[in-house]
Design a protein around this motif. Structure first.
Motif, PDB file in Angstrom:
ATOM      1  N   ALA A  68      26.240  16.474  17.294  1.00  0.00           N
ATOM      2  CA  ALA A  68      27.468  17.258  17.109  1.00  0.00           C
ATOM      3  C   ALA A  68      28.692  16.563  17.676  1.00  0.00           C
ATOM      4  O   ALA A  68      29.825  16.970  17.412  1.00  0.00           O
ATOM      5  N   GLY A  69      28.484  15.520  18.491  1.00  0.00           N
ATOM      6  CA  GLY A  69      29.600  14.811  19.102  1.00  0.00           C
ATOM      7  C   GLY A  69      30.285  15.599  20.194  1.00  0.00           C
ATOM      8  O   GLY A  69      31.510  15.524  20.354  1.00  0.00           O
ATOM      9  N   VAL A  70      29.485  16.392  20.948  1.00  0.00           N
ATOM     10  CA  VAL A  70      30.042  17.187  22.044  1.00  0.00           C
ATOM     11  C   VAL A  70      29.245  16.929  23.308  1.00  0.00           C
ATOM     12  O   VAL A  70      28.172  16.316  23.278  1.00  0.00           O
ATOM     13  N   SER A  71      29.768  17.411  24.425  1.00  0.00           N
ATOM     14  CA  SER A  71      29.038  17.281  25.684  1.00  0.00           C
ATOM     15  C   SER A  71      27.889  18.290  25.723  1.00  0.00           C
ATOM     16  O   SER A  71      27.883  19.276  24.975  1.00  0.00           O
ATOM     17  N   ARG A  72      26.939  18.052  26.614  1.00  0.00           N
ATOM     18  CA  ARG A  72      25.831  18.989  26.747  1.00  0.00           C
ATOM     19  C   ARG A  72      26.314  20.332  27.281  1.00  0.00           C
ATOM     20  O   ARG A  72      25.736  21.379  26.959  1.00  0.00           O
TER      21      ARG A  72
END
Length: 273
Positions: free
Chosen positions: A62-66
């Motif tokens: 998703a290209g996001v942080s955890r």
């Protein structure tokens, strides 16, 4: 000293502003990711009772942080879409346990439904509540409320003549919405607005299945509107009950038929057959 303190305060305020912006951005991303995951669940990428990929995989994909991913998963958990099993991972729940009055989730559930069980349940709810709504509307309606009802019925007639089922179905729901507004009960209005999108989808499906019932809806709406116009509270309630009883009986038959079909398919696909 004063200047130093002022600069220090400005720096502190700037840092707080940056932190608040970062939090806001993360919240927006989490909301978007939750919607994307829900779309994928509806599309069958993650069917009911399947496990989602591990956090690092989903976050990278998703290209996001955890952290953002966890917020998205928390959102869907609160809506009943996902469950977390300690030591095993995150799983997709069956649609039947999703939050019933979350409009986004309910709309997704309607699009997933293969049969008519949900349509029948929604019609049962409508019949239980809308008889009282019609009665209140007859007492409290205004000229503007009547104008909205007239416009909805006129649109239904014109759309039916053109066989424009989308417009017909939408105008059908608009008529009931006009009654809700005339009744003036904010709790009922809030309840039905949470299921408005689902009602429009369900109505569109039932119109396709039974043209006679759709035509009778126009007649019933006309009679209900007349009763509301003359402030005939009891008559408005009885007519609404009769109208939705017909719809409820029809959706019950559709639900039973679709359930029987799935059972036959399941038996045919069972091992050893």
């Amino acid at each position: 000293m004063t200047e130093h303190l002022a600069n220090g305060t400005a720096t502190s305020s700037s840092r707080r502003a940056d932190a608040d912006l970062a939090t806001a951005n993360r919240a927006v991303l989490a909301d978007q990711l939750a919607e994307r995951l829900l779309d994928e669940i509806v599309a069958g990428v993650y069917p009911p009772d399947t496990r989602l990929p591990p956090e690092p995989v989903l976050a990278e994909r998703a290209g996001v942080s955890r952290l953002t991913l966890r917020e998205a998963i928390k959102d869907l958990r609160q809506r009943g879409v996902l469950r977390v099993q300690q030591g095993r991972g995150t799983f997709v729940n069956p649609p039947t346990v999703w939050a019933p009055f979350d409009s986004t989730v309910l709309n997704a559930r309607v699009s997933l439904e293969q049969g008519y069980e949900l349509a029948h349940e929604l019609t049962e709810l409508r019949r239980i509540v809308e008889r009282g709504i019609a009665e209140l509307a007859a007492v409290r309606r205004t000229a503007a409320d009547l104008a909205r009802m007239e416009d909805a019925v006129r649109t239904m007639r014109e759309a039916w003549e053109r066989k424009d089922l989308d417009t017909f179905s939408s105008a059908d729901v608009d008529f009931h919405d006009a009654l809700l507004r005339a009744a003036g009960n904010t709790f009922a209005l809030t309840l039905f607005h949470s299921i408005d999108g689902a009602l429009r989808t369900v109505r569109r499906r039932t119109v396709e299945e039974n043209a006679e019932l759709a035509e009778r809806a126009i007649a019933y709406h006309t009679k209900i509107m007349a009763a509301v116009r003359r402030r005939a509270r009891k008559a408005a309630g009885v007519l609404m009950d009769q109208h939705l009883q017909e719809t409820e009986d029809f959706t019950a038959s559709l639900a039973a038929a679709s359930a029987a079909h799935r059972e036959r398919v399941g038996r045919a696909a069972a091992p050893g057959r």
